[in-house]
Write an enzyme that holds these catalytic residues in place. Structure first.
Site, short mmCIF file in Angstrom:
data_model
loop_
_atom_site.label_atom_id
_atom_site.label_comp_id
_atom_site.label_asym_id
_atom_site.label_seq_id
_atom_site.Cartn_x
_atom_site.Cartn_y
_atom_site.Cartn_z
CG HIS A 174 -4.26 -33.52 68.20
ND1 HIS A 174 -4.64 -33.14 69.47
CD2 HIS A 174 -5.18 -34.44 67.79
CE1 HIS A 174 -5.75 -33.80 69.81
NE2 HIS A 174 -6.09 -34.59 68.81
CG ASP A 221 -2.91 -30.53 70.57
OD1 ASP A 221 -3.68 -30.20 69.65
OD2 ASP A 221 -3.02 -31.59 71.21
CB SER A 227 -7.85 -36.55 70.65
OG SER A 227 -8.48 -35.40 70.14
#
Length: 281
Positions: free
Chosen positions: A255, A225, A109
Site C-alpha cells: 500500500h 495493495d 490512499s
C-alpha cells in the site's frame, strides 16, 4: 530548507496542524494530503527529494488525525465534504504564499481519493495531481454486509469502531510496519463507522464522475495493495478525459509505495513527473 509550523481554523472551527518545508527561490510548490489514520510528518523522505528539486511542500494533519486531533488521534470526521473544504482553503493559501510558480497536489490512499474528489468538485487550477494508492474502490474482500449497513451504523453509532485495517499490508519491509505501529500519532484501531461511510460516499462520487476528470495526473498503485483497490486507479485512468495522464502499476507492491521495496523508483518517478511539468525559466 526552512521548516514552518502553524495552525489553521477551519470553516467549522476545528484547529488543524499545518507544516511546510520551504526552499529558497522555489520552482514549484505542492500541497500534500496524507492517508487514513496517519499524519503528514511521515512523508519526510519524499519532502527531502522534492525540496532538493526546488519544490516547496505544504501539508497538514487532517481532521481527527495526528497533531490536529485534540489529544489522541481518532481518524474521525463527520463529512468528507468538510475535508474537501479544508483542502480547498489550504490550497488557496499555498497559491498565495508561493505566487507565480506551478502548484501541484499530492494525495496518498484516503488522501488520494480526497484530492480526486477535490479535482472533480472544485476544478482547481493546478499544474498536476499525483495520486498514490488512492481510495477509489473498496479493497478486495471488504464485507458486502458492512457496506450495506454502513449508512445505518454511521447514523446511529458514528464513532463505533467498525473496520479494522491490517497494518501488515502497508509495506513488505518489516521495519516500516514496526515504525507505523509504534508511532503515537498514527491511529491503528478500527476505523469509526462515520469515517468509513463517508469514504464509501467519496469513492462512489469519484466512480460516478470519473469521466469528468480533466486535470493532468500521475496515478500509482501496487498490484498487491490489500488496503485500497488497484482497480479504482485503473477505472479513473480509463475514464478520465485528461490529455496528460499516466498510470504506473508496481508489481507485487503493497500500500505505502514510498515506504515499500520500490520506494526509490517511486520517489524518482514523482520528482521526474513534476520536473517535466515545470516550465524552463
Amino acid at each position: 530548507m526552512n521548516h514552518l509550523e502553524t495552525s489553521y481554523k477551519t470553516h467549522d472551527n476545528q484547529e488543524l496542524y499545518l507544516q511546510a518545508w520551504m526552499v529558497d527561490s522555489p520552482k514549484a510548490s505542492l500541497l500534500l494530503v496524507h492517508g487514513l489514520g496517519e499524519h503528514s510528518s511521515r512523508y519526510l523522505p519524499l519532502v527531502e527529494k522534492l525540496n532538493a528539486a526546488g519544490v516547496s511542500i505544504f501539508t497538514f494533519d487532517g481532521r481527527g488525525h495526528g497533531k490536529s486531533a485534540a489529544g489522541k488521534p481518532t481518524a474521525y470526521f463527520e463529512s468528507y465534504e468538510d475535508y474537501l473544504k479544508d483542502i480547498d482553503a489550504l490550497y488557496g493559501k499555498v497559491k498565495s504564499y508561493v505566487p507565480g510558480v506551478p502548484v501541484f497536489i499530492y494525495g496518498h490512499s484516503m488522501g488520494g481519493g480526497l484530492v480526486a474528489a477535490y479535482a472533480l468538485k472544485y476544478q482547481p487550477e493546478t499544474a498536476g495531481m499525483i495520486m498514490s494508492s488512492p481510495a477509489i474502490k473498496p479493497a478486495e474482500g471488504t464485507s458486502i454486509l458492512l457496506i450495506a449497513v454502513s449508512s445505518l451504523v454511521s447514523k446511529y453509532f458514528p464513532r463505533l469502531k467498525a473496520l479494522q485495517l491490517d497494518a501488515q499490508k502497508i509495506s513488505r519491509i518489516p521495519a516500516e510496519v514496526e515504525k507505523y505501529l509504534n508511532d503515537p500519532l498514527v491511529y491503528t484501531e478500527a476505523i469509526p463507522a462515520r469515517t468509513g461511510y463517508e469514504l464509501l460516499q467519496m469513492m462512489r462520487f469519484i466512480q460516478e464522475n470519473a469521466s469528468n476528470f480533466s486535470l493532468p495526473f500521475l496515478l500509482m498503485h501496487g498490484t498487491d495493495d490489500g488496503l485500497t483497490n488497484p482497480k479504482g486507479s485503473e477505472l479513473l485512468f480509463e475514464k478520465a478525459k485528461s490529455s496528460d495522464k499516466t498510470l504506473k502499476i508496481f508489481p507485487g507492491a503493497y500500500h505505502e509505495l514510498i515506504n515499500d521495496l520500490d520506494r526509490e523508483e517511486v520517489m524518482n518517478l514523482i520528482v521526474n513527473w513534476i520536473e517535466m511539468r515545470i516550465p524552463e525559466s
